[in-house]
Design an enzyme around this catalytic site. Structure first.
Site, mmCIF file in Angstrom:
data_model
loop_
_atom_site.group_PDB
_atom_site.id
_atom_site.type_symbol
_atom_site.label_atom_id
_atom_site.label_comp_id
_atom_site.label_asym_id
_atom_site.label_seq_id
_atom_site.Cartn_x
_atom_site.Cartn_y
_atom_site.Cartn_z
ATOM 1 N N LYS A 21 4.170 9.302 8.524
ATOM 2 C CA LYS A 21 3.901 8.733 9.851
ATOM 3 C C LYS A 21 4.841 9.280 10.950
ATOM 4 C CE LYS A 21 0.987 5.157 8.148
ATOM 5 N NZ LYS A 21 1.070 4.496 6.859
ATOM 6 N N ASP B 153 9.509 2.829 -0.299
ATOM 7 C CA ASP B 153 8.471 3.512 0.473
ATOM 8 C C ASP B 153 8.677 3.177 1.952
ATOM 9 O OD1 ASP B 153 6.232 4.490 1.715
ATOM 10 O OD2 ASP B 153 4.782 3.586 0.331
ATOM 11 N N TYR C 85 0.863 -1.182 0.000
ATOM 12 C CA TYR C 85 0.000 0.000 0.000
ATOM 13 C C TYR C 85 0.898 1.229 0.000
ATOM 14 C CZ TYR C 85 -3.481 3.437 1.556
ATOM 15 O OH TYR C 85 -4.305 4.527 1.657
HETATM 16 C C1 LIG Z 1 0.430 4.872 5.496
HETATM 17 C C2 LIG Z 1 1.204 4.585 4.284
HETATM 18 C C3 LIG Z 1 1.137 5.411 3.135
HETATM 19 C C4 LIG Z 1 0.141 6.536 3.009
HETATM 20 O O1 LIG Z 1 0.341 7.554 3.936
HETATM 21 P P1 LIG Z 1 -0.880 8.559 4.262
HETATM 22 O O2 LIG Z 1 -0.249 9.577 5.144
HETATM 23 O O3 LIG Z 1 -1.936 7.730 4.923
HETATM 24 O O4 LIG Z 1 -1.330 9.120 2.967
HETATM 25 C C5 LIG Z 1 1.991 5.153 2.087
HETATM 26 N N1 LIG Z 1 2.852 4.127 2.135
HETATM 27 C C6 LIG Z 1 2.939 3.306 3.195
HETATM 28 C C7 LIG Z 1 3.948 2.201 3.203
HETATM 29 C C8 LIG Z 1 2.106 3.499 4.286
HETATM 30 O O5 LIG Z 1 2.173 2.654 5.328
#
Ligand SMILES: *Cc1c(COP(=O)(O)O)cnc(C)c1O
Length: 441
Positions: A274, A242, A147
């Site tokens: 995060k 990511d 994701y």
């Molecule tokens: C949470 C998450 C996102 C998206 O971040 P948001 O601040 O919710 O848009 C993208 N990549 C990873 C790996 C994530 O865990």
């Protein structure tokens, strides 16, 4: 043991919320669709604990889905934020905390240059645009079950809420938008090689979670990330790691610190979010200077944000990262290891079949599987229905878990022995409930 069984105030707010918001929530992962029941409305948090609007207390294992590395309401973060708020909340000009946060990120990770944004979604969306602009190519590669936020082109076979809610694809994303997205099975080198064999000269980038944490925790097999980086380089594509979830969580340098080969290779671009916002909306993407300097105003690739580098968010993030020292990571790792041991003991005692998987201090449980989960198909083969009664037994005993079997359990540096003993008390009955679960209940 303290029991939590009554939620009249949460129920009342949820009834009102559903009148004015779709599903009563502002992010689908907060709904209790997969586990049943009413979402709990929280009023306050302190350290490892949350208090709901009915006054019930819970040990928190969601941590706002990752950001709360130090626990809730850390006094030094609150003080820094209060001080920053007193000076004004947004200027639309450059400000000092942005520079300090960027320096902190550059100092801890393999990025040479970084741009601040407001969400992980924005970070991955921008990184992909930049990769396409830099390479002049259109195709992108991602892995099933990873994701990367709700970016149109990246929603194909995504994890997190997309898998929790069982949505095969999202209406509103035109087919031509995902036509250039190649989705491959995670940890599958042969599939990566085949895709690059066929489309190598059209692929702008490959994006992967540094360790998959949005289909449950599925760590990369040893050397997999390096293999991806080398395959990309061979074909002139960019490798995007990511680290929105893993960044500044699993080590002070994120998953990069676990990959542990800082001299041998590095991602071309990384994305963060995060933890780096300290509970405020802040995220970032960064990497090779020559790539980053394709961004406006230096280069032609446009990317912007009214609240990017917001002084309150950057102050909260900077203060959080400065407090996240070796000792904090040691405490967090230790709490996570203890918790994993407690979970394993309880599930073993109850006779539950499971795979407990970790990537650094992130971990999750796959239910009813008897071999390690290495990809999305494996994750989806779990008996997710066993999680429902487990989740509610834990909730009733004052432990707040993610309301989905496909999410990581987040521990903080504030999870002390008091928090762990609350969890230890709750686990045996919850494990028995999982053992006795049926697909129908
Ligand atoms: C949470 C998450 C996102 C998206 O971040 P948001 O601040 O919710 O848009 C993208 N990549 C990873 C790996 C994530 O865990």
């Amino acid at each position: 043991m303290e029991r939590v069984t009554s939620h009249p105030a949460s129920q009342g707010l949820f009834d009102r919320a559903r009148q004015v918001s779709p599903g009563g929530v502002n992010s689908p992962v907060r709904a209790f669709r997969a586990v049943g029941g009413t979402p709990i409305f929280m009023r306050s948090g302190s350290g490892a604990w949350l208090t709901d609007v009915d006054g019930n207390r819970y040990v928190d294992l969601v941590g706002s889905w990752g950001p709360m590395l130090l626990g809730h309401a850390h006094p030094e973060v609150l003080a820094a934020v209060a001080e920053a708020v007193g000076r004004g909340t947004s200027f639309g000009t450059p400000s000092e905390p942005e520079v300090l946060l960027a320096e902190e990120i550059v100092g801890r990770t393999p990025v040479e240059s970084v741009r601040l944004v407001s969400s992980g979604t924005e970070a991955t969306m921008s990184a992909i645009r930049l990769a396409r602009g830099f390479t002049g190519r259109d195709k992108i590669v991602k892995f099933a079950g990873c994701y990367h936020g709700h970016v149109d082109a990246l929603l194909a076979e995504a994890g997190s809420g997309v898998v929790t809610l069982g949505l095969p694809e999202t209406p509103g994303v035109p087919a031509h938008v995902t036509a250039d997205t190649i989705v491959l099975p995670y940890n599958d080198r042969a599939a990566v090689e085949a895709a690059f064999e066929q489309y190598g000269d059209q692929i702008a980038c490959l994006i992967t979670e540094a360790a998959a944490g949005n289909m449950g925790v599925v760590p990369p097999e040893p050397g997999f990330n390096r293999f991806l980086a080398e395959t990309c380089r061979k074909h002139g594509a960019l490798f995007i790691s990511d680290e929105v979830m893993t960044g500044f969580r699993v080590t002070r340098s994120g998953h990069w610190g676990l990959d542990g080969e800082p001299e041998g290779w590095r991602p071309d671009l990384l994305t963060f979010g995060k933890v780096m916002g300290g509970g405020f909306p802040a995220a970032a993407f960064g990497g090779r200077r020559d790539v980053m300097e394709q961004l406006a105003p230096v280069g032609p690739v446009y990317q912007a944000g009214t609240l990017s580098g917001n002084p309150i968010a950057t102050t909260a993030g900077l203060t959080t990262l400065r407090l996240a020292d070796t000792e904090a990571y040691a405490r967090l790792d230790d709490a996570s290891a203890q918790l994993q041991r407690l979970v394993a003991e309880a599930l073993d005692a109850a006779g539950v079949t499971y795979a407990l998987q970790s990537a650094g201090n992130m971990f999750s449980v796959f239910w009813g599987v008897d071999k390690p989960v290495t990809d999305f198909a494996g994750a989806q083969a779990q008996e997710a229905w066993r999680y429902r009664p487990f989740f509610h037994a834990m909730l009733d005993a004052g432990v707040y878990l993610p309301p989905s079997a496909y999410e990581c359990w987040f521990v903080s540096a504030a999870h002390d022995s008091e928090a762990l003993s609350r969890i230890a008390e709750a686990l045996p009955a919850a494990a028995r409930a999982a053992a006795q679960a049926t697909p129908e209940n």
